[in-house]
Design a protein around this motif. Sequence first.
Motif, mmCIF file in Angstrom:
data_model
loop_
_atom_site.group_PDB
_atom_site.id
_atom_site.type_symbol
_atom_site.label_atom_id
_atom_site.label_comp_id
_atom_site.label_asym_id
_atom_site.label_seq_id
_atom_site.Cartn_x
_atom_site.Cartn_y
_atom_site.Cartn_z
ATOM 1 N N MET A 1 0.844 -1.181 0.000
ATOM 2 C CA MET A 1 0.000 0.000 0.000
ATOM 3 C C MET A 1 0.888 1.243 0.000
ATOM 4 N N ASN A 2 0.521 2.212 -0.817
ATOM 5 C CA ASN A 2 1.290 3.446 -0.931
ATOM 6 C C ASN A 2 0.608 4.594 -0.182
ATOM 7 N N ILE A 3 1.372 5.638 0.061
ATOM 8 C CA ILE A 3 0.864 6.808 0.775
ATOM 9 C C ILE A 3 -0.342 7.416 0.059
ATOM 10 N N LYS A 4 -0.338 7.421 -1.270
ATOM 11 C CA LYS A 4 -1.462 8.007 -2.001
ATOM 12 C C LYS A 4 -2.783 7.317 -1.669
ATOM 13 N N ASP A 5 -2.717 6.081 -1.193
ATOM 14 C CA ASP A 5 -3.917 5.334 -0.866
ATOM 15 C C ASP A 5 -4.522 5.717 0.481
ATOM 16 N N ILE A 6 -3.742 6.374 1.340
ATOM 17 C CA ILE A 6 -4.232 6.675 2.689
ATOM 18 C C ILE A 6 -4.150 8.150 3.072
ATOM 19 N N MET A 7 -3.481 8.969 2.263
ATOM 20 C CA MET A 7 -3.267 10.374 2.624
ATOM 21 C C MET A 7 -4.571 11.160 2.576
ATOM 22 N N GLU A 81 3.996 10.408 -2.812
ATOM 23 C CA GLU A 81 2.743 9.662 -2.827
ATOM 24 C C GLU A 81 2.948 8.208 -3.220
ATOM 25 N N GLU A 82 4.071 7.898 -3.848
ATOM 26 C CA GLU A 82 4.355 6.535 -4.295
ATOM 27 C C GLU A 82 5.106 5.702 -3.253
ATOM 28 N N GLN A 83 5.542 6.321 -2.168
ATOM 29 C CA GLN A 83 6.269 5.575 -1.145
ATOM 30 C C GLN A 83 5.322 4.639 -0.394
ATOM 31 N N GLY A 84 5.898 3.569 0.123
ATOM 32 C CA GLY A 84 5.123 2.616 0.897
ATOM 33 C C GLY A 84 4.809 3.131 2.294
ATOM 34 N N VAL A 85 3.700 2.672 2.835
ATOM 35 C CA VAL A 85 3.232 3.098 4.149
ATOM 36 C C VAL A 85 4.255 2.761 5.237
ATOM 37 N N GLU A 87 7.514 2.277 5.022
ATOM 38 C CA GLU A 87 8.729 3.093 4.885
ATOM 39 C C GLU A 87 8.507 4.493 5.443
ATOM 40 N N VAL A 88 7.398 5.111 5.092
ATOM 41 C CA VAL A 88 7.106 6.467 5.572
ATOM 42 C C VAL A 88 6.922 6.459 7.086
ATOM 43 N N ALA A 89 6.265 5.440 7.601
ATOM 44 C CA ALA A 89 6.072 5.339 9.048
ATOM 45 C C ALA A 89 7.423 5.258 9.766
ATOM 46 N N ARG A 90 8.325 4.439 9.259
ATOM 47 C CA ARG A 90 9.659 4.344 9.872
ATOM 48 C C ARG A 90 10.372 5.697 9.826
ATOM 49 N N ASN A 91 10.291 6.383 8.685
ATOM 50 C CA ASN A 91 10.927 7.700 8.558
ATOM 51 C C ASN A 91 10.338 8.699 9.545
ATOM 52 N N MET A 92 9.018 8.682 9.697
ATOM 53 C CA MET A 92 8.379 9.601 10.638
ATOM 54 C C MET A 92 8.819 9.297 12.064
ATOM 55 N N GLY A 93 8.943 8.021 12.395
ATOM 56 C CA GLY A 93 9.417 7.651 13.724
ATOM 57 C C GLY A 93 10.835 8.108 13.966
ATOM 58 N N GLU A 94 11.713 7.876 12.974
ATOM 59 C CA GLU A 94 13.116 8.278 13.102
ATOM 60 C C GLU A 94 13.261 9.787 13.239
ATOM 61 N N GLN A 106 6.390 15.333 -9.652
ATOM 62 C CA GLN A 106 6.853 16.670 -10.061
ATOM 63 C C GLN A 106 7.140 17.564 -8.848
ATOM 64 N N LYS A 107 7.127 16.977 -7.651
ATOM 65 C CA LYS A 107 7.381 17.687 -6.386
ATOM 66 C C LYS A 107 6.306 18.733 -6.082
ATOM 67 N N ARG A 108 5.087 18.485 -6.551
ATOM 68 C CA ARG A 108 3.963 19.378 -6.267
ATOM 69 C C ARG A 108 3.147 18.782 -5.136
ATOM 70 N N LEU A 109 2.672 19.620 -4.255
ATOM 71 C CA LEU A 109 1.905 19.192 -3.092
ATOM 72 C C LEU A 109 0.590 18.547 -3.518
ATOM 73 N N VAL A 110 0.332 17.333 -2.993
ATOM 74 C CA VAL A 110 -0.912 16.639 -3.334
ATOM 75 C C VAL A 110 -1.685 16.164 -2.108
ATOM 76 N N GLY A 111 -1.071 16.232 -0.928
ATOM 77 C CA GLY A 111 -1.781 15.765 0.255
ATOM 78 C C GLY A 111 -0.956 15.880 1.509
ATOM 79 N N VAL A 112 -1.508 15.308 2.587
ATOM 80 C CA VAL A 112 -0.847 15.255 3.886
ATOM 81 C C VAL A 112 -1.109 13.874 4.465
ATOM 82 N N VAL A 113 -0.101 13.304 5.098
ATOM 83 C CA VAL A 113 -0.293 12.036 5.792
ATOM 84 C C VAL A 113 0.060 12.245 7.264
#
Length: 141
Positions: A1-7, A81-85, A87-94, A106-113
């Motif tokens: 599951m990718n971030i775009k699916d839950i953001m 938005e294409e990163q896995g859930v 991976e992002v969770a680990r990064n946020m924890g770190e 394109q580095k354009r803002l599309v959401g918030v997680v």
Amino acid sequence: MNIKDIMSNNPVLVKPTTSVKDAAAYMAREGIGFLLAGADDELIGTLTDRDIVLRAVATGKDLENTTVADILTDDMLYCSEEQGVEEVARNMGEKQIRRLPVVNAQKRLVGVVSLGDLAKHLRPETAGKVLRDISMKYSAH
């Protein structure tokens, strides 16, 4: 599951010229503690309720004449938005953060997680570790 699916889609941007008083009032009205600052879909920084307290209120700044640009965090972290859930969770924890702007290829803002978005989709052991890592930051202050 990718971030775009839950953001959260449709992120709200406040203008950098917005007063801190107006930004705080918006946060109170919407029941949120985090804003993105920028124009259109270009992000220049983030502003949290904690930023307002520590960088404006505690230092005695005039909240009507101090702008979001004066106190925002411009050392931004974000995810794709294409990163896995997981991976992002680990990064946020770190990095000990609770919310991340999400950008497209394109580095354009599309959401918030948020940590809450992630917690619903993580394995229990990953969720526990991320929560412990983030809690360490807030218990240390």
